[in-house]
Motif scaffolding. Sequence first.
Motif, PDB file in Angstrom:
ATOM      1  N   PRO A 180      -3.820   8.753  -2.899  1.00 17.25           N
ATOM      2  CA  PRO A 180      -2.982   7.565  -3.104  1.00 17.25           C
ATOM      3  C   PRO A 180      -1.685   7.996  -3.791  1.00 17.25           C
ATOM      4  CG  PRO A 180      -5.201   7.217  -3.968  1.00 17.25           C
ATOM      5  CD  PRO A 180      -5.100   8.649  -3.595  1.00 17.25           C
ATOM      6  N   MET A 224      -2.337  -1.838   7.388  1.00 16.88           N
ATOM      7  CA  MET A 224      -3.446  -1.367   6.588  1.00 16.88           C
ATOM      8  C   MET A 224      -3.487  -2.155   5.288  1.00 16.88           C
ATOM      9  SD  MET A 224      -3.080   2.689   7.050  1.00 16.88           S
ATOM     10  CE  MET A 224      -2.581   3.296   8.625  1.00 16.88           C
ATOM     11  N   ALA A 279      -2.772   2.386   2.628  1.00 13.96           N
ATOM     12  CA  ALA A 279      -2.930   3.792   2.993  1.00 13.96           C
ATOM     13  C   ALA A 279      -2.008   4.151   4.151  1.00 13.96           C
ATOM     14  CB  ALA A 279      -4.382   4.071   3.372  1.00 13.96           C
ATOM     15  N   ASP A 289      -5.106  -1.636   2.488  1.00 12.89           N
ATOM     16  CA  ASP A 289      -5.150  -0.937   1.212  1.00 12.89           C
ATOM     17  C   ASP A 289      -3.888  -0.120   0.938  1.00 12.89           C
ATOM     18  OD1 ASP A 289      -5.453   1.163   2.942  1.00 12.89           O
ATOM     19  OD2 ASP A 289      -7.339   1.871   2.120  1.00 12.89           O
ATOM     20  N   CYS A 292      -9.984  12.557   0.733  1.00 11.16           N
ATOM     21  CA  CYS A 292      -9.410  11.210   0.740  1.00 11.16           C
ATOM     22  C   CYS A 292      -9.443  10.622   2.147  1.00 11.16           C
ATOM     23  CB  CYS A 292      -7.984  11.250   0.202  1.00 11.16           C
ATOM     24  SG  CYS A 292      -7.869  11.803  -1.499  1.00 11.16           S
ATOM     25  N   CYS A 330      -9.716   8.112   5.300  1.00  7.71           N
ATOM     26  CA  CYS A 330      -9.230   6.756   5.551  1.00  7.71           C
ATOM     27  C   CYS A 330      -9.874   6.272   6.839  1.00  7.71           C
ATOM     28  CB  CYS A 330      -7.710   6.751   5.666  1.00  7.71           C
ATOM     29  SG  CYS A 330      -7.010   5.101   5.823  1.00  7.71           S
ATOM     30  N   PRO A 331     -10.630   5.201   6.799  1.00 11.09           N
ATOM     31  CA  PRO A 331     -10.877   4.370   5.624  1.00 11.09           C
ATOM     32  C   PRO A 331     -11.860   5.042   4.662  1.00 11.09           C
ATOM     33  CG  PRO A 331     -12.138   3.532   7.478  1.00 11.09           C
ATOM     34  CD  PRO A 331     -11.303   4.673   7.997  1.00 11.09           C
ATOM     35  N   ARG A 332     -11.716   4.702   3.404  1.00 11.24           N
ATOM     36  CA  ARG A 332     -12.585   5.245   2.362  1.00 11.24           C
ATOM     37  C   ARG A 332     -13.868   4.426   2.315  1.00 11.24           C
ATOM     38  NH1 ARG A 332      -9.208   5.848  -2.733  1.00 11.24           N
ATOM     39  NH2 ARG A 332      -8.491   4.031  -1.655  1.00 11.24           N
ATOM     40  N   LEU A 363      -1.250   7.409   6.940  1.00 13.17           N
ATOM     41  CA  LEU A 363      -1.823   8.620   7.525  1.00 13.17           C
ATOM     42  C   LEU A 363      -0.717   9.580   7.951  1.00 13.17           C
ATOM     43  CD1 LEU A 363      -4.480   6.902   9.818  1.00 13.17           C
ATOM     44  CD2 LEU A 363      -4.825   7.871   7.533  1.00 13.17           C
TER      45      LEU A 363
END
Length: 129
Positions: free
Chosen positions: A51, A1, A5, A3, A27, A29-31, A7
């Motif tokens: 985050p 990932m 992130a 960014d 929040c 994902c993906p944002r 899960l």
Amino acid sequence: MSDGAWLMPPDQFKMLDNEFHFTFDPCPCPRPEGYNSLSIEWGESNFVNPPFHKENGIGPTAFMRKAIAENQKGKTVVLVAPTQSYVNLMLEAGAELRPMGRIRWLHKETNMPCKDPSPITAFILRGKL
């Protein structure tokens, strides 16, 4: 990932969802591009995987504050965040937590207060007499 992130594993999420019946994920994902969950209303029951480190100057504390504000409106918020293992150990032992603020500890030799105190929590394990 790309960014950074992470899960929650589906079985652990399902366990929480079965209890709290989430209606909103602030929040995702993906944002989506330009999405800012700190500036919108959250749902009635929220699962929040924020985050864990600052991104663009916004870190976990901002999400904690938003979670508190949404809860004060009567909403349920389950926010997951990293915790030191000793904190979980004390929670599992039934400790009461008491925020103590930023204690300006005194140096043992000079008696001078520390310059940049961290937030302190008292963990209270009451005797059972």
